[in-house]
Write a protein that holds these residues in place. Sequence first.
Motif, short mmCIF file in Angstrom:
data_model
loop_
_atom_site.label_atom_id
_atom_site.label_comp_id
_atom_site.label_asym_id
_atom_site.label_seq_id
_atom_site.Cartn_x
_atom_site.Cartn_y
_atom_site.Cartn_z
N ARG A 281 0.83 -1.22 0.00
CA ARG A 281 0.00 0.00 0.00
C ARG A 281 0.86 1.26 0.00
NH1 ARG A 281 -3.63 -2.07 4.78
NH2 ARG A 281 -1.54 -2.80 5.27
N CYS A 313 -5.20 -8.06 7.42
CA CYS A 313 -6.11 -7.30 8.29
C CYS A 313 -7.33 -8.09 8.72
CB CYS A 313 -6.64 -6.02 7.63
SG CYS A 313 -5.37 -4.90 7.14
N CYS A 321 -6.65 -1.09 12.53
CA CYS A 321 -6.44 -0.90 11.10
C CYS A 321 -6.21 0.57 10.78
CB CYS A 321 -7.67 -1.36 10.32
SG CYS A 321 -7.51 -2.99 9.67
N CYS A 324 -2.81 1.65 12.12
CA CYS A 324 -1.76 1.02 11.34
C CYS A 324 -1.58 1.79 10.04
CB CYS A 324 -2.17 -0.43 11.09
SG CYS A 324 -1.17 -1.27 9.88
#
Length: 346
Positions: A281, A313, A321, A324
């Motif tokens: 990502r 996840c 999440c 993070c």
Amino acid sequence: MKKLIDKLYSETKLSRDEYIELISRHTQEDAEYLFSLAVKRRREYYGNDVYVRGLIEFTNYCKNDCFYCGIRRSNKCAQRYRLGQDDIMSCCEEGHALGFRTFVLQGGEDPYFTDERICGIVSQIKSEYPDCAVTLSIGEKEHESYRAYFDAGADRYLLRHETASAEHYGRLHPSEMSHSHRIKCLYDLKSIGYQVGCGFMVGSPFQTSENLADDMLFIKELSPHMVGIGPFISQHDTPFYDKKSGTLEQTLFMLGLIRLTLPYVLLPATTALGTIHPLGREKGILAGANVVMPNLSPVSVRKKYLLYDNKICTGDEAAECKNCLQMRMKSIGYNVVTARGDCAVL
Ligand code: 5AD
Ligand code: FES
């Protein structure tokens, strides 16, 4: 190749042959040059902001049988679940407290969720959280259904076209599914007034550079507000269990091409990209993406929404999440912003 990339940067489109050449013959150096221009272009519209969308996977029942997908109806191993309206509202409550201002309701094509039920859910979310955008991602419907959801308050709709080639589409889907209907859906959604997202998998079985070039031409023509792409990842209980997954390299390259083709587009660095590489990502953002979609679904159902193998996840609470991703974006110099994040231009 740099010449072609410069041309794409200044003209925001290429011919089919030019896209094919770039996609099939670029070097790593070309890719890095593309990413530098993609980041520059994205900065003009969105600075260093990365938008977050709270994803709620509310049903994994599906009447479709796409060959690549882990929740296809023929997969008898999938443990099916659906969230009720109250569960969905609890996800929104938690998400809103965490700062989310977009909720994405994603699910299989589940006949239990009639138009009436969907409209009921959308209007309850919009009345309790009028400052939030609601995005639907529930597949192919008829014009009047899309109209009804829009009238109930839905703002955006995601429907990946999967591939712009009817022939390629036919190799990824059973014959009862129609490419032309899927494309019609996207035009219907646009004409109703939704902010629309299309998209495709990179490296899906049988995909050629010509197919990807046609995806670029299709995206340019549709000119959607959002484009969702991620690598194809095989799922062990599907007919494509032994097909090779798409690569990080090719997915990043396509993200860069999309950014230069549609400068203003909202472009997520997807969970699938984070699944094939631990920094997928982050790399996606550095190739031109500007959206991330942390999961807000209850942890109890997370492991059941498995479109592909090894999804990340699946054990993390929404807050984990979000934190993070916030840290991950900070580590590369970007800010997660919780604003609704509407498209900068359209
Ligand atoms: N790998 C990657 N992406 C997938 N999708 C479905 N199955 C897979 C898979 N095996 C994508 C499709 C769909 C979106 C919700 O997830 O593009 O539109
Ligand atoms: Fe979900 Fe990192 S984004 S745990």
